[in-house]
Structures are given as C-alpha cells and as structure tokens.
Design a protein around this motif. Structure first.
Motif, PDB file in Angstrom:
ATOM      1  N   MET A  91       0.815  -1.202   0.000  1.00 47.41           N
ATOM      2  CA  MET A  91       0.000   0.000   0.000  1.00 47.41           C
ATOM      3  C   MET A  91       0.848   1.250   0.000  1.00 47.41           C
ATOM      4  O   MET A  91       0.481   2.261  -0.580  1.00 47.41           O
ATOM      5  N   GLU A  92       2.037   1.177   0.614  1.00 46.17           N
ATOM      6  CA  GLU A  92       2.890   2.377   0.591  1.00 46.17           C
ATOM      7  C   GLU A  92       3.406   2.661  -0.819  1.00 46.17           C
ATOM      8  O   GLU A  92       3.830   3.766  -1.114  1.00 46.17           O
ATOM      9  N   TRP A  93       3.323   1.619  -1.687  1.00 45.53           N
ATOM     10  CA  TRP A  93       3.797   1.820  -3.053  1.00 45.53           C
ATOM     11  C   TRP A  93       2.891   2.761  -3.829  1.00 45.53           C
ATOM     12  O   TRP A  93       3.318   3.366  -4.808  1.00 45.53           O
ATOM     13  N   THR A  94       1.656   2.874  -3.383  1.00 44.52           N
ATOM     14  CA  THR A  94       0.727   3.737  -4.107  1.00 44.52           C
ATOM     15  C   THR A  94       1.252   5.162  -4.161  1.00 44.52           C
ATOM     16  O   THR A  94       1.105   5.848  -5.163  1.00 44.52           O
ATOM     17  N   LEU A  95       1.921   5.565  -3.070  1.00 43.09           N
ATOM     18  CA  LEU A  95       2.490   6.908  -3.037  1.00 43.09           C
ATOM     19  C   LEU A  95       3.542   7.054  -4.106  1.00 43.09           C
ATOM     20  O   LEU A  95       3.566   8.009  -4.881  1.00 43.09           O
ATOM     21  N   LEU A  96       4.418   6.036  -4.112  1.00 46.88           N
ATOM     22  CA  LEU A  96       5.533   6.064  -5.045  1.00 46.88           C
ATOM     23  C   LEU A  96       5.009   6.158  -6.474  1.00 46.88           C
ATOM     24  O   LEU A  96       5.554   6.871  -7.302  1.00 46.88           O
ATOM     25  N   ILE A  97       3.904   5.436  -6.723  1.00 47.11           N
ATOM     26  CA  ILE A  97       3.346   5.421  -8.075  1.00 47.11           C
ATOM     27  C   ILE A  97       2.984   6.838  -8.516  1.00 47.11           C
ATOM     28  O   ILE A  97       3.312   7.263  -9.618  1.00 47.11           O
ATOM     29  N   LEU A  98       2.370   7.598  -7.613  1.00 44.69           N
ATOM     30  CA  LEU A  98       1.975   8.958  -7.996  1.00 44.69           C
ATOM     31  C   LEU A  98       3.200   9.842  -8.227  1.00 44.69           C
ATOM     32  O   LEU A  98       3.232  10.650  -9.157  1.00 44.69           O
ATOM     33  N   PHE A  99       4.224   9.683  -7.367  1.00 42.66           N
ATOM     34  CA  PHE A  99       5.417  10.509  -7.566  1.00 42.66           C
ATOM     35  C   PHE A  99       6.143  10.100  -8.849  1.00 42.66           C
ATOM     36  O   PHE A  99       6.675  10.944  -9.564  1.00 42.66           O
ATOM     37  N   ILE A 100       6.144   8.803  -9.119  1.00 41.55           N
ATOM     38  CA  ILE A 100       6.758   8.350 -10.379  1.00 41.55           C
ATOM     39  C   ILE A 100       5.964   8.897 -11.565  1.00 41.55           C
ATOM     40  O   ILE A 100       6.533   9.346 -12.551  1.00 41.55           O
ATOM     41  N   LEU A 148       6.418  12.378   9.809  1.00 47.02           N
ATOM     42  CA  LEU A 148       6.197  12.078   8.399  1.00 47.02           C
ATOM     43  C   LEU A 148       4.964  12.825   7.895  1.00 47.02           C
ATOM     44  O   LEU A 148       4.952  13.394   6.803  1.00 47.02           O
ATOM     45  N   LEU A 149       3.937  12.833   8.715  1.00 52.03           N
ATOM     46  CA  LEU A 149       2.718  13.550   8.366  1.00 52.03           C
ATOM     47  C   LEU A 149       3.022  15.024   8.146  1.00 52.03           C
ATOM     48  O   LEU A 149       2.558  15.635   7.182  1.00 52.03           O
ATOM     49  N   PHE A 150       3.861  15.578   9.021  1.00 52.73           N
ATOM     50  CA  PHE A 150       4.226  16.992   8.870  1.00 52.73           C
ATOM     51  C   PHE A 150       4.946  17.227   7.552  1.00 52.73           C
ATOM     52  O   PHE A 150       4.693  18.214   6.860  1.00 52.73           O
ATOM     53  N   ILE A 151       5.851  16.294   7.193  1.00 51.86           N
ATOM     54  CA  ILE A 151       6.605  16.464   5.940  1.00 51.86           C
ATOM     55  C   ILE A 151       5.643  16.506   4.752  1.00 51.86           C
ATOM     56  O   ILE A 151       5.721  17.390   3.895  1.00 51.86           O
ATOM     57  N   PHE A 152       4.697  15.565   4.722  1.00 50.00           N
ATOM     58  CA  PHE A 152       3.735  15.564   3.619  1.00 50.00           C
ATOM     59  C   PHE A 152       2.836  16.793   3.684  1.00 50.00           C
ATOM     60  O   PHE A 152       2.443  17.349   2.664  1.00 50.00           O
ATOM     61  N   TRP A 153       2.513  17.196   4.886  1.00 49.50           N
ATOM     62  CA  TRP A 153       1.683  18.387   5.101  1.00 49.50           C
ATOM     63  C   TRP A 153       2.314  19.596   4.420  1.00 49.50           C
ATOM     64  O   TRP A 153       1.675  20.327   3.669  1.00 49.50           O
ATOM     65  N   GLU A 154       3.610  19.783   4.668  1.00 50.72           N
ATOM     66  CA  GLU A 154       4.291  20.928   4.071  1.00 50.72           C
ATOM     67  C   GLU A 154       4.493  20.734   2.572  1.00 50.72           C
ATOM     68  O   GLU A 154       4.489  21.697   1.822  1.00 50.72           O
ATOM     69  N   LEU A 155       4.650  19.481   2.164  1.00 46.97           N
ATOM     70  CA  LEU A 155       4.757  19.224   0.721  1.00 46.97           C
ATOM     71  C   LEU A 155       3.485  19.650  -0.008  1.00 46.97           C
ATOM     72  O   LEU A 155       3.554  20.238  -1.094  1.00 46.97           O
ATOM     73  N   PHE A 198       1.342  17.123  -5.878  1.00 50.83           N
ATOM     74  CA  PHE A 198       0.325  17.572  -4.922  1.00 50.83           C
ATOM     75  C   PHE A 198      -0.554  16.395  -4.498  1.00 50.83           C
ATOM     76  O   PHE A 198      -0.794  16.152  -3.309  1.00 50.83           O
ATOM     77  N   MET A 199      -0.986  15.649  -5.494  1.00 49.91           N
ATOM     78  CA  MET A 199      -1.836  14.492  -5.222  1.00 49.91           C
ATOM     79  C   MET A 199      -1.081  13.483  -4.365  1.00 49.91           C
ATOM     80  O   MET A 199      -1.614  12.967  -3.372  1.00 49.91           O
ATOM     81  N   GLY A 200       0.160  13.211  -4.754  1.00 45.52           N
ATOM     82  CA  GLY A 200       0.968  12.253  -4.019  1.00 45.52           C
ATOM     83  C   GLY A 200       1.188  12.677  -2.580  1.00 45.52           C
ATOM     84  O   GLY A 200       1.074  11.867  -1.657  1.00 45.52           O
ATOM     85  N   SER A 201       1.474  13.965  -2.361  1.00 43.46           N
ATOM     86  CA  SER A 201       1.746  14.385  -0.985  1.00 43.46           C
ATOM     87  C   SER A 201       0.474  14.345  -0.155  1.00 43.46           C
ATOM     88  O   SER A 201       0.510  14.047   1.035  1.00 43.46           O
ATOM     89  N   MET A 202      -0.654  14.647  -0.795  1.00 42.79           N
ATOM     90  CA  MET A 202      -1.901  14.577  -0.045  1.00 42.79           C
ATOM     91  C   MET A 202      -2.199  13.140   0.364  1.00 42.79           C
ATOM     92  O   MET A 202      -2.609  12.866   1.502  1.00 42.79           O
ATOM     93  N   LEU A 203      -1.937  12.221  -0.572  1.00 33.75           N
ATOM     94  CA  LEU A 203      -2.146  10.814  -0.258  1.00 33.75           C
ATOM     95  C   LEU A 203      -1.184  10.379   0.851  1.00 33.75           C
ATOM     96  O   LEU A 203      -1.570   9.667   1.787  1.00 33.75           O
ATOM     97  N   GLY A 204       0.073  10.871   0.753  1.00 33.70           N
ATOM     98  CA  GLY A 204       1.043  10.552   1.793  1.00 33.70           C
ATOM     99  C   GLY A 204       0.579  11.057   3.141  1.00 33.70           C
ATOM    100  O   GLY A 204       0.729  10.391   4.168  1.00 33.70           O
TER     101      GLY A 204
END
Lengths: 763, 113
Positions: free
Chosen positions: A1-10, A129-136, A114-120
């Motif tokens: 499931m964590e790969w879903t993030l990677l997919i969006l960034f890729i 980690l949440l904070f990092i994605f929050w700022e992203l 944007f989509m990827g960081s929101m999903l993250g």
C-alpha cells in the motif's frame, strides 16, 4: 500500500517523458495512475472491514523515532479514495482545460506531486512524516496557485496561501514535538490505541492550541480564511481539486485522526465549535455578496469547512458521522461545481454572475450536471447532500451544552446555502439575459465527463446510502471513536423534528431568494461598512511591515562605519574575556612576575616609550621610526630568550616595513586631527580594556600548562629524521613543510595583489 | 613585565585601529601583529640563552632548551603579518589616489569610487 504513493510521484516524473506525439492523450494517460491506485484501494474495503488497521513500516531515522511508517484504516481509506478518485477526473478535465496554456509539463508535475503528498499525508502513521507531507502539499499548492505567475495578484495570492499554511504547519510541528515528548512516541497507531492520557497531561492545552493552529490555517478557518478565496487564482482544475478532496481537507483529516488522542475535553468542545461555527456563518454570508462565480464557491467552501470543524468539535457519535458524510458530499459537489465554473468561464469568457445567464439552453449537459451538484449543495433529496444534512441537523440538536446555539447557526448557514444554490442556478443557467464575451456552446466531453460522474456518484450514494455507511463510514467511525459501531444510513427518516428543520431551511432559502433584490444590496452595504478591511490586505500590510522592519534593522546594523564595527567587536571581546578572567580568578595562579635582568627591563621600557610616542606623535616620520624601534625591541627580546631565527626574521621584516612605509608615506597625506577629544578618550578606554585583558591572559598563559607540548617529539626526532640540529628550522622546512609552502603562497598572492593594485589604471 | 608590554602593544593597536585615519589603521595592524607574536612567544614559557639546537650525535645534551614550536609558529606569523601590511599599504595608497580621502568614515560605499 505504501507503493501507491511512489506510483503517484513516479507518475509526476513520467509526465515529463510523455512524447509529444501522445500529447493528445496526456491527461488520459496520467489519469490512469490515480485511477489504478483508486481501484487498488477499493480492494482494501473488505480487508479494513475485517481488521480495522493495516500498518507498513520501514526504518528511516529510527534513532529519532522517524520511520517510513504508513497506515491504512477506515479514515485514511475514505480520504485516499476521495483524493485518487477525484484526482482521476481532475486530470481528465485538466487535459482539455490546460490545452492552450504554456508550461503544461510543469503543471502536471505539480499536480501529481500535490496528489501524491496529499495521499502521503492521509497514509502517514508517524507525526513527523505527516508533517513532511503536510508541508509538501503546501509547497506544491503554492506552485499550483501561482501557476499563472506573470500576474501580480496571482503571485500575491500564492505567497499568502503558502505563508499562512506553512506558518500553521510550523505551529503544528511544535505541537507534534510536544505531543511526542509528552507521550514518548510519534507513532499514530501507538498514540491512538495506546492508553496514554494526553488529555490529563500538563501540556495538553499548548499541544491542542498548536495543533489546532495548523488545522485551522490549512482548513481556512476564520481568521485564517482569507487565503482560500485568493487561491481561486489557480487554474480551475486546481481549484476543483484543492477545494474538494485535498489541501483544505487536511485540517479536517488531522483533527479526525487525532480525535481519539486529543478530543473529549471541554477545551476541544469549546474552541473548535466556536471557530468552526463562526467560520461557517461568515463563509455563507460572504458568499452571498460575491460577484465572481469562483469566489462564491470559495466562500461556500469556507462555510462547509466551518461546518465540518463544528461537527468534529461537537464530538458526538452523530456529529462525527455527519462530518464524514458531509466530507464526501462536499468533495463530490464542490469538485463538480468548480469544474463547471471553469467550463463556463472557458465558454463565455467571464465568471461575473452579473454578465452570465441563459446557459441552460446553450449548454444543456453542463447545466444538468451543475443542477445535480447544486441540489446536493442545497441539501435536497435525493442527493447524498440531503442524507448528510439530516444527520448534521440531528447531531446539532443533540449537541451537548450548545445545541441551541449550533442549531440556530446551522439553520441560518444552510438557508444561505440553499439561497446560494438557487442563486447560482438562476443567474448562470436560467436567467434570460446574457452579456458574456463569447457565444456559448456545449463543451467537449472532457469538460463534463469528470464533473458528471462525480455528480452522479452523489446521486447514487444518495439513493443507496446504506452501502456507503456500511463500507466506508463505519470503518472510519470505528477508528475515530475507537469502538465498534454500526452505521446505518437512510435517505428518508420520516416526518420528525429534523425534517421540519429541513423544510424550514428550504422555505427560508426560497423566500430569501425571492427577496434578493432587497437583501443583497443591503448586505453589500453592511459589508462595505463592517467588512471593509479585507484580511488579505491586512496580511499584505503585515508582510510589508516585516520587510520595513528588516530594512530598518539592516540600516542600523550595517551603517558602514568601520570604527563602530570594530568597536563592537573589541568591546565584545573585552567583555567576554574579562568575564572569563574574573570568573576563573586568574590572579590566584601564582603571578610570578619573575626577576627580569635589568637589560630586559630597559628594553621593555624603551618599547613602551616608543609605543606611546607612536600613538601621540603628530609627525608621520616620527611615528614610523618609533614603530620601528618597537619592532627592533621585540627582536632583541626574541634574541635574549633563545629565539635566534625569530630575531633575525623580525629584524629583516621590521627593516623592510619601515623602508616601504617611508617610500609610501610621502604620497599619503599628513595626519590630520579627525577625532574629537571625547572619542579619543572613549577609544582609549576600549583599547585599555582590550589591552588589560590581553595582559591578564598572557599572565595566565605563562603560568598554566594544560597539556604537555608536543615539542619534545620535534626535539627528539629533529636530528634523526629531519637531519638538522636547528629544530625551529627543521619544523618549518621538514615537519611542517606544507604549512610553509602555504605561507609562501600567501606571500605570493599578496605580492600579486600589490602589483595589481599599483598597476591598474585610474579607469 | 613582558606580559605588560604585550598588553601595552595591544592597547596601542586597538587604539590606532579605532582612529579614522587610514595610515593609523595600518600602524594598528602592525602593533596587533607584533603583540600577538609576543603573546604566543611568552605563553610558551621563556628560556634564556638556550636556543633549540640539538647536539650532533654522540655529543651530550645539556639542560632544558627553549621550546621550538611556538618559535616556528611565530616565525610564520611574522612573515604573513608582513605580507598583510604590504598589501594594505598598497591598497591604501591606491585608495587615496583614487578617492583623495583617507578618512575611514568616508569609506562607506563599496560600489562608489
């Protein structure tokens, strides 16, 4: 499931590599990525129903308690499905909308990041980690809002959004760190499931306020709301995404996520409903007086966010249920409406509702889609919006302590919402006047497929709310309330108190709409009087103030007077040095002044006298010569105390210095009296302070041996390894030969500098 | 006594550096450099009449010799100090020629000539 993030960034990377001959399919190709993730996430629905929570963790900086730790539960899943589902349609819509923009490559990268960081953000199981994605999300939304950055107001809006949300983000980070210190963990599942009683902790209030700062600023709560209407400067697909599933919902998500950790206190149930309630009312009210279609929608978003906050603050089972349904309702209709607004603008060339009208016959499909969404916004059956509104009314009536207050505000806000919905429908689609700039015609399918499907989903879920409740709302409720609950949603609740309120709302909305000719001018007048100060302007002025302060400060600090810089430097040295000397009681280390032979004393006296002469001489020549005397005196001291090489060097250098000085000095002006007596005395005192400190330090240094010097090594090995008996020389040319090479280089550079200085022309 | 001389030299250096005249600034640098050399030298302890010369093999080593390390340091420092003085003098000369002033209070703008 964590790969879903990677997919969006890729996918963001891939978007750059799509060859230009596939350009006509770009949005479609890219939309496959979020759509794939969406389908994949759908398969988790039965899993989540079984085991509530799935965790995945990889070590990152384990020592700091920071791991790539992800979680998927009912709440995360609800958000993740919204993000990827709506994201899919946004990409399809953007494909057509952005066709004639330049730099669309960048646009897709930003959007996917944007989509990827929101999903993250919604999948993070670690606070940091949440904070990092929050700022992203903050940074990528800044890039998206400022996409048309050649316009100044766009840049201002983007900066405003960035500053407000990152400021809140930093507050939130501070809150997270406090929370981490208080509980001993940054892991969300541990915080949620563990029995750590943060609400009893002494830091509870600061933690709550800091985290609320983050949530309120991100979710555009009053008084941070002003950045959101500004953000409509973004291209329409971005607005649709930002207002529906992402960004502004992050604050809602955060509070829902931390509900089991922080909620259930009087503070929670006071601060949040108060802020949320006022935001709800202000947003709905301000929406009515806008003329820009997107601005109207933006203010209704603010109102909706306020409503969500209010519900989370009420913190009953019903309220949370209402919040979750309304979250989905709002995402569906607001995404649709913003995309429709974009289509309308494309086809007519304007967003001004005074100019628009009569589009129902020119753009029938768009109108149908818009009407579905507006029905949901007004909370009318058979849309999901109706289901949501009923539950929300019920939750408000049953709210502890503040039922009357929140119900009243809720009804007023909802009346405004109904009014706004009718108003938009009438003004844009049915009014028999049209003053737009283009002749409108129906849009291509790209423009209505996405919004159409979203609106239809709203309708289908409204007709079959039971399934939504069982598969999505119930797992989400379970984790927020931390207990097993049964959620059963119905469209029709029968004729009860809540239904009466709904009826009242609709009638109120219709009546107000009838009376609009009288009321809106009145509202605008009130606005002018009371809301004349715009928050965004205040904020801009505040920023200007900071810049001014910085400039002023720089002017004070960087005044350009070398003496004053030096003075500050010397005073600091003297102060710190004296403090250290006095602190260590240097006079207690046996001050053996020693019995110096008389010839040394004599030389010392000569040096001192020559120094004083240099200081006070009015003649340049005399000053230089007496300075030479000082140098020679020092050379003799070196000679007496066994430093033959030093003495020789000092003599040579001193001679050279004096010679050069004499050569140059006659090209320089005479000494003139530049300083006043007072400044001389002041400088004298500073100089004495520094000099005194140095004497103290020299005394201390002489009588202190902290570590045995490494000189013995040189003494013992000088002959055997360096083949020389003059150890000083051996050190210089053998042991530390590279240093000497460096020294030679410095001299060479100085020489080159001198030559260059003397050779350059006056040009 | 030598510590006091060091202090006096520092005092003179600082005082001169705080003057507005460019020439005095250079004199101040020379004083500061001399004072620092002396400080390093005396802080290592002083030995009279025993330079750090080791005897050739076989010959007998007698008594405590002066510490060679600070001497080496100071030697480097003297030379570098001279380099600095020479450079500032040239800079000073050029500056005066270009601008006609030697008042440090006038030296406020880097870009204006």
């Amino acid at each position: 499931m964590e790969w879903t993030l990677l997919i969006l960034f890729i996918a963001a990377g891939i978007s750059l590599m799509i060859p230009s001959r596939l350009k006509n399919l770009k949005g479609w190709i890219l939309s496959l990525f979020p759509f794939g993730v969406f389908v994949y996430l759908l398969t988790f629905i039965p899993v989540i129903d079984e085991q509530w929570l799935i965790e995945r963790s990889r070590p990152w900086m384990a020592d700091l308690g920071l791991n790539l730790h992800f979680m998927l539960d009912g709440l995360s899943l609800t958000f993740a499905l919204l993000i990827t589902g709506i994201g899919t349609f946004i990409l399809i819509y953007a494909h057509e909308y952005m066709r004639y923009y330049s730099h669309t490559k960048r646009f897709y990268v930003y959007l996917l990041v944007f989509m990827g960081s929101m999903l993250g953000l919604v999948l993070s199981a670690n606070l940091i980690l949440l904070f990092i994605f929050w700022e992203l999300t903050g940074i990528s939304s800044f890039l998206l809002i400022g996409f048309k950055h050649h316009q100044e107001n766009v840049r201002t809006s983007a900066i405003q959004a960035l500053l407000v949300t990152t400021f809140g983000g930093l507050m939130m980070l501070a809150g997270f760190v406090l929370l981490g210190l208080a509980s001993g963990t940054y892991s969300l599942p541990e915080l949620i499931i563990g029995d750590i009683k943060i609400t009893q902790h002494g830091w509870y209030l600061p933690i709550l306020i800091l985290i609320l700062g983050g949530a309120f600023s991100k979710s555009a709560q009053f008084p941070f709301h002003f950045w959101l209407p500004g953000a409509m400067q973004a291209p329409s697909p971005v607005s649709a995404f930002l207002h529906s599933a992402t960004m502004v919902k992050a604050g809602i998500y955060l509070l829902a996520r931390l509900n089991p950790v922080l909620a259930g206190t009087a503070e929670w149930q006071t601060i949040i409903p108060l802020v949320g309630g006022s935001t709800m009312l202000i947003g709905a009210y301000l929406a009515l007086t806008q003329k820009d279609l997107k601005a109207i929608l933006a203010y209704t978003t603010i109102s909706a966010l306020g409503m969500l906050m209010l519900l989370i603050g009420i913190d009953t089972e019903l309220a949370i249920k209402g919040a979750l349904i309304y979250l989905i309702v709002h995402a569906l209709y607001k995404g649709t409406l913003f995309m429709i607004a974009g289509s309308v603008e494309k086809q007519t060339g304007t967003r001004d509702i005074d100019l628009l009208g009569n589009l129902a016959y020119k753009m029938p499909i768009t109108t149908a889609v818009a009407l579905l969404a507006l029905l949901s916004m007004a909370g009318l059956p058979p849309m999901l919006g109706y289901v949501g509104k009923e539950i929300i009314y019920e939750a408000k009536i049953q709210a502890p302590h503040i039922a009357g207050f929140v119900t009243f505000f809720g009804v007023v806000s909802n009346i405004f919402m109904v009014w706004v919905s009718i108003f938009i429908a009438y003004r844009v689609f049915f009014r028999r006047q049209y003053h737009g700039f283009k002749t409108p015609k129906e849009t291509s399918h790209h423009f209505w497929i996405g919004p159409g499907i979203l609106a239809l989903v709203g309708l289908i879920l409204g007709l079959f709310p039971h399934q939504l409740g069982e598969y999505l709302i119930q797992p989400a409720m379970n984790v927020i309330r931390a207990e097993s609950l049964k959620v059963d949603l119905k469209l029709w609740h029968g004729f009860n108190q809540v239904f009466m309120l709904s009826l009242l709302t609709v009638i109120g909305g219709v009546v107000l709409f009838m009376l609009r000719k009288q009321i809106i001018p009145f509202f605008r007048k009130v606005n002018k009087k009371f809301f004349d100060v715009r928050f965004s302007d205040l904020f801009t002025r505040f920023l200007d103030g900071i810049m001014l302060f910085a400039r002023h400060n720089t002017r004070i600090m960087q005044h350009g007077y070398q003496r004053i810089y030096l003075m500050v430097l010397f005073l600091s040295v003297a102060f710190l040095g004296w403090y250290q000397l006095i602190d260590t009681r240097f006079w207690t280390i046996g001050l053996s002044v020693g019995h110096l032979p008389p010839y040394v004393t004599l030389i010392g006296a000569i040096i001192v006298i020559a120094t004083l002469f240099t200081l006070f001489s009015r003649s340049r020549m005399a000053a230089i010569i007496s300075m030479g005397v000082v140098g020679y005196g020092i050379a003799i001291i070196y000679l007496i105390y066994s430093a033959i090489d030093l003495a020789i060097t000092q003599l040579l250098v001193e001679t050279l210095t004096v010679a050069i000085f004499v050569l140059v000095i006659f090209k320089l002006p005479r000494f003139a009296k530049l300083s006043s007596r007072a400044s001389k005395i002041r400088d004298g005192i500073i100089a004495l302070l520094v000099g005194g400190f140095m004497t103290g330090m020299a005394l201390k240094a002489r009588n202190l041996e902290l570590q045995h010097p490494i000189s013995d090594y040189f003494l013992n090995h000088g002959l055997s390894e360096g083949f020389g008996s003059n150890i000083v020389n051996v050190i210089l040319v053998d042991f530390r030969a590279l240093d000497t090479l460096g020294e030679v280089t410095v001299l060479l550079i100085a020489t080159l500098g001198v030559v260059a200085l003397l050779k350059i022309d006056k040009s | 006594m030598l510590s006091i001389i060091t202090g006096v030299l520092y005092t003179a250096g600082v005082y001169l550096l705080l003057r507005r005249s460019l020439v005095k600034l250079i004199l101040g640098i020379i004083f500061l450099s001399n004072a620092t050399n002396l400080l390093i030298f005396i802080s290592a302890g002083m030995t009279e009449g025993k330079p750090a010369f080791v005897a050739k093999e076989g010959a007998e080593q007698t008594g405590q010799m002066a510490d060679p390390l600070p001497q080496a340091l100071v030697l480097t420092a003297i030379v570098i100090g001279f380099g600095i003085v020479a450079f500032t003098l040239a800079l000073n000369y050029k500056y005066h020629k270009q601008t006609g002033t030697y008042d440090l209070d006038q030296v406020k703008e880097t870009d204006k000539v």
